[in-house]
Scaffold this motif. Structure first.
Motif, PDB file in Angstrom:
ATOM      1  N   GLN A  42      39.977   5.213   6.879  1.00 37.81           N
ATOM      2  CA  GLN A  42      41.363   5.666   6.781  1.00 37.81           C
ATOM      3  C   GLN A  42      41.545   7.018   7.458  1.00 37.81           C
ATOM      4  O   GLN A  42      42.533   7.238   8.154  1.00 37.81           O
ATOM      5  N   LEU A  43      40.596   7.913   7.266  1.00 38.57           N
ATOM      6  CA  LEU A  43      40.699   9.230   7.895  1.00 38.57           C
ATOM      7  C   LEU A  43      40.668   9.111   9.409  1.00 38.57           C
ATOM      8  O   LEU A  43      41.397   9.823  10.112  1.00 38.57           O
ATOM      9  N   GLU A  44      39.840   8.227   9.929  1.00 38.87           N
ATOM     10  CA  GLU A  44      39.799   8.002  11.375  1.00 38.87           C
ATOM     11  C   GLU A  44      41.127   7.426  11.865  1.00 38.87           C
ATOM     12  O   GLU A  44      41.646   7.813  12.926  1.00 38.87           O
ATOM     13  N   TYR A  45      41.679   6.509  11.091  1.00 36.98           N
ATOM     14  CA  TYR A  45      42.952   5.882  11.435  1.00 36.98           C
ATOM     15  C   TYR A  45      44.080   6.920  11.445  1.00 36.98           C
ATOM     16  O   TYR A  45      44.897   6.962  12.383  1.00 36.98           O
ATOM     17  N   ILE A  46      44.108   7.761  10.434  1.00 42.97           N
ATOM     18  CA  ILE A  46      45.129   8.806  10.360  1.00 42.97           C
ATOM     19  C   ILE A  46      44.967   9.793  11.508  1.00 42.97           C
ATOM     20  O   ILE A  46      45.948  10.210  12.147  1.00 42.97           O
ATOM     21  N   GLN A  47      43.728  10.169  11.809  1.00 41.16           N
ATOM     22  CA  GLN A  47      43.486  11.100  12.906  1.00 41.16           C
ATOM     23  C   GLN A  47      43.986  10.546  14.222  1.00 41.16           C
ATOM     24  O   GLN A  47      44.616  11.250  15.027  1.00 41.16           O
ATOM     25  N   ASN A  48      43.720   9.270  14.485  1.00 35.77           N
ATOM     26  CA  ASN A  48      44.210   8.649  15.724  1.00 35.77           C
ATOM     27  C   ASN A  48      45.730   8.687  15.788  1.00 35.77           C
ATOM     28  O   ASN A  48      46.320   8.923  16.852  1.00 35.77           O
ATOM     29  N   GLY A  49      46.383   8.444  14.647  1.00 35.55           N
ATOM     30  CA  GLY A  49      47.838   8.510  14.610  1.00 35.55           C
ATOM     31  C   GLY A  49      48.354   9.908  14.866  1.00 35.55           C
ATOM     32  O   GLY A  49      49.321  10.099  15.626  1.00 35.55           O
ATOM     33  N   TRP A  50      47.725  10.897  14.259  1.00 36.01           N
ATOM     34  CA  TRP A  50      48.156  12.278  14.452  1.00 36.01           C
ATOM     35  C   TRP A  50      47.969  12.718  15.906  1.00 36.01           C
ATOM     36  O   TRP A  50      48.851  13.364  16.481  1.00 36.01           O
ATOM     37  N   VAL A  51      46.826  12.384  16.494  1.00 38.95           N
ATOM     38  CA  VAL A  51      46.579  12.775  17.889  1.00 38.95           C
ATOM     39  C   VAL A  51      47.563  12.069  18.819  1.00 38.95           C
ATOM     40  O   VAL A  51      48.108  12.681  19.751  1.00 38.95           O
ATOM     41  N   GLY A  52      47.817  10.790  18.564  1.00 39.58           N
ATOM     42  CA  GLY A  52      48.788  10.072  19.378  1.00 39.58           C
ATOM     43  C   GLY A  52      50.165  10.687  19.287  1.00 39.58           C
ATOM     44  O   GLY A  52      50.872  10.837  20.300  1.00 39.58           O
ATOM     45  N   TRP A  53      50.561  11.058  18.074  1.00 41.04           N
ATOM     46  CA  TRP A  53      51.862  11.717  17.882  1.00 41.04           C
ATOM     47  C   TRP A  53      51.898  13.050  18.621  1.00 41.04           C
ATOM     48  O   TRP A  53      52.890  13.380  19.295  1.00 41.04           O
ATOM     49  N   ALA A  54      50.836  13.839  18.502  1.00 44.10           N
ATOM     50  CA  ALA A  54      50.803  15.168  19.116  1.00 44.10           C
ATOM     51  C   ALA A  54      50.852  15.079  20.639  1.00 44.10           C
ATOM     52  O   ALA A  54      51.564  15.853  21.302  1.00 44.10           O
ATOM     53  N   LYS A  55      50.104  14.153  21.222  1.00 43.46           N
ATOM     54  CA  LYS A  55      50.116  14.003  22.683  1.00 43.46           C
ATOM     55  C   LYS A  55      51.492  13.565  23.166  1.00 43.46           C
ATOM     56  O   LYS A  55      51.991  14.047  24.193  1.00 43.46           O
ATOM     57  N   GLU A  56      52.109  12.654  22.439  1.00 41.78           N
ATOM     58  CA  GLU A  56      53.439  12.180  22.808  1.00 41.78           C
ATOM     59  C   GLU A  56      54.451  13.318  22.719  1.00 41.78           C
ATOM     60  O   GLU A  56      55.290  13.498  23.614  1.00 41.78           O
ATOM     61  N   ALA A  57      54.347  14.117  21.651  1.00 41.36           N
ATOM     62  CA  ALA A  57      55.270  15.244  21.491  1.00 41.36           C
ATOM     63  C   ALA A  57      55.059  16.289  22.583  1.00 41.36           C
ATOM     64  O   ALA A  57      56.028  16.870  23.097  1.00 41.36           O
ATOM     65  N   ALA A  58      53.810  16.537  22.948  1.00 42.39           N
ATOM     66  CA  ALA A  58      53.524  17.519  23.997  1.00 42.39           C
ATOM     67  C   ALA A  58      54.093  17.062  25.336  1.00 42.39           C
ATOM     68  O   ALA A  58      54.644  17.875  26.103  1.00 42.39           O
ATOM     69  N   THR A  59      53.992  15.777  25.618  1.00 44.58           N
ATOM     70  CA  THR A  59      54.530  15.235  26.864  1.00 44.58           C
ATOM     71  C   THR A  59      56.046  15.316  26.889  1.00 44.58           C
ATOM     72  O   THR A  59      56.649  15.739  27.886  1.00 44.58           O
ATOM     73  N   GLU A  60      56.674  14.914  25.797  1.00 44.07           N
ATOM     74  CA  GLU A  60      58.138  14.919  25.742  1.00 44.07           C
ATOM     75  C   GLU A  60      58.701  16.332  25.842  1.00 44.07           C
ATOM     76  O   GLU A  60      59.789  16.543  26.388  1.00 44.07           O
ATOM     77  N   ALA A  61      57.965  17.311  25.297  1.00 48.49           N
ATOM     78  CA  ALA A  61      58.438  18.698  25.351  1.00 48.49           C
ATOM     79  C   ALA A  61      58.011  19.407  26.628  1.00 48.49           C
ATOM     80  O   ALA A  61      58.328  20.588  26.814  1.00 48.49           O
TER      81      ALA A  61
END
Length: 480
Positions: free
Chosen positions: A452-471
């Protein structure tokens, strides 16, 4: 405060129009009615107030009627979208460029899909004669820096504030010998055992994302609070500095630099472990097979008097008008030092925030329709023209101090629980996974805590990369 049978929540809806018109006469804003042809705009969003499929309720219809009377050149239509699918519908429309003029703000749009409102907020709201600018008319603690996107923009406007917490059946708690407020997670687990012994489901739960989401967010933000000062490195505009809470940009940096890592940050593991403890000991049996419905998590079981507690918001209280038991509300318990040595002793926060009834304007809205959409946002968010609607719906105003609240939610809208979360993270994931229940597999035992921690980490990193690109962030940590 305990409450029984509260029909007064539907009070005075008919006075909205009169009050609205009075405010408009003072503000001198009926010039839009000079046109012979009406401009039609459509508002699309979920029904937060009742179970009707074709109306947000009489209070909303009165608000629209007041606006149309004040602005006879504008017609407002409403589209009620199903609660379970509205986000997908609006996301699809925003992507395709077919969204109506005003849409509910919960879907996370790409920056180019919605209109930035800062220039409008810096000007006067013609329906509010008491504030120098539209922005100044809002409660600064509830709508401001913390609501800006990664580009530093405000792109939606609140009509009220929302606060979530635990609603409870006082008679069930009395029968089980449980006193409120429940202060710690350990106390909650003990209370759940007593409630089970008394024949009640302790905490109503269903297979929607709110129950798992709110519980995980409360636990994570409480335990990660200690890192707030360390991660708070950008101001609301995205420049080096600090903000009142950890901004999205600061959170993105913490994730992409590894300062926050679900697999190695011990407080995340602790929060995830406590989440399962709560669900195993308190939640409705076989909750994953219970469809979400109504305005409470596990609402059918709670309103039937079979469950002692349920997550809900201040919008849910009208659904309690006909129950035959006393009810009230309280914050979700804090993670205390008795619960874990990783706690810093701070109280749990959720935040009475501007995210309740709030709308944004798609970037495709132009010309007269854009002008009309801005006018409606200004009208609905002014205390002089929209204040009676807020009162009639039992909501928390976005334009005044949050101590002005409806009966029965005073414990939620005051104290630490009502303050914004310093670190606001939970089910963060890329937009493609938006709406996915990130916790269900783990809570049902099909994932280990490490998985679960690995799954959550992948989600957080995906969100962060997407946010960095959009901004369009250009810092080295954002582009590697």
């Amino acid at each position: 405060m305990l409450t029984r049978h509260r029909p007064a929540l539907r009070r005075a809806t008919g006075v909205i129009a009169a009050a609205a018109i009075t405010g408009l006469v003072l503000a001198g804003c009926s010039a839009g009615g000079e046109s012979a042809d009406k401009v039609t705009i459509t508002i699309a969003g979920p029904n937060q107030w009742n179970s009707q499929a074709d109306s947000f309720g009489q209070e909303w219809e009165d608000l629209v009627a007041a606006f149309e009377k004040a602005e006879p050149g504008i017609e407002v239509k409403t589209t009620v979208l199903p609660l379970a699918s509205f986000a997908d519908t609006l996301t699809t429309q925003l992507t395709a460029g077919t969204a109506p003029e005003l849409v509910f703000n919960q879907p996370e749009p790409a920056p180019d899909q919605v209109l930035g409102l800062d220039d409008y907020l810096a000007e006067a709201n013609p329906y509010d004669t008491d504030a120098a600018t539209w922005q100044e008319g809002f409660n600064a603690d509830a709508y401001g820096d913390a609501q800006r996107d990664a580009q530093g923009r405000l792109y939606w406007v609140p009509f009220n504030l929302v606060i979530a917490g635990l609603f409870y059946n006082q008679e069930a708690l009395d029968e089980a010998g449980v006193t409120t407020p429940i202060a710690s997670i350990g106390d909650l687990i003990d209370a759940c055992g007593a409630l089970k012994d008394a024949g009640y489901t302790p905490l109503a739960m269903d297979n929607g994302t709110l129950g798992t989401g709110w519980t995980s967010e409360a636990l994570l933000s409480n335990l990660l609070n200690k890192y707030g000062d360390e991660w708070n490195v950008f101001d609301a505009a995205g420049d080096p500095g600090t903000a009142t809470t950890v901004t999205n940009k600061s959170l993105v940096k913490a994730i992409l630099t590894g300062e926050l890592d679900a697999t190695t940050t011990p407080e995340v593991r602790e929060a995830v472990t406590l989440l399962k403890d709560v669900f195993d000991n308190c939640a409705t049996e076989n909750w994953s097979g219970v469809a979400s419905s109504g305005q409470f998590v596990g609402g059918q079981e709670f309103l039937a008097g079979k469950a002692a507690m349920a997550w809900g918001t201040n919008f849910a209280i009208s659904n309690l008008a006909d129950v035959d038991w006393e009810w009230s509300s309280m914050p979700f318990p804090s993670v205390t030092k008795d619960d874990t040595s990783l706690s810093d002793g701070s109280a749990a926060r959720f935040g009475a925030v501007a995210g309740g009834t709030s709308y944004m304007i798609p970037a495709t809205t132009k010309g007269e329709k854009l002008d009309a959409a801005i006018k409606f946002l200004q009208f609905a968010s002014s205390p002089q023209t929209g204040g009676d609607w807020v009162a009639a719906t039992g909501a928390i105003p976005a334009t005044t101090d949050t101590s002005t609240v409806s009966e029965g939610v005073g414990e939620l809208a005051s104290g630490e629980w009502a303050k914004p979360r310093l670190v606001n993270i939970g089910s963060n994931a890329p937009k493609a996974d938006s709406g996915t229940n990130m916790w269900e597999g783990y809570l049902l035992g099909t994932r280990t805590v490490d998985e679960q921690l690995e799954y959550i980490q992948n989600g957080w990193v995906g969100w962060a990369k997407e946010a960095a690109t959009e901004a369009s962030l250009t810092e080295d940590w954002a582009t590697q």
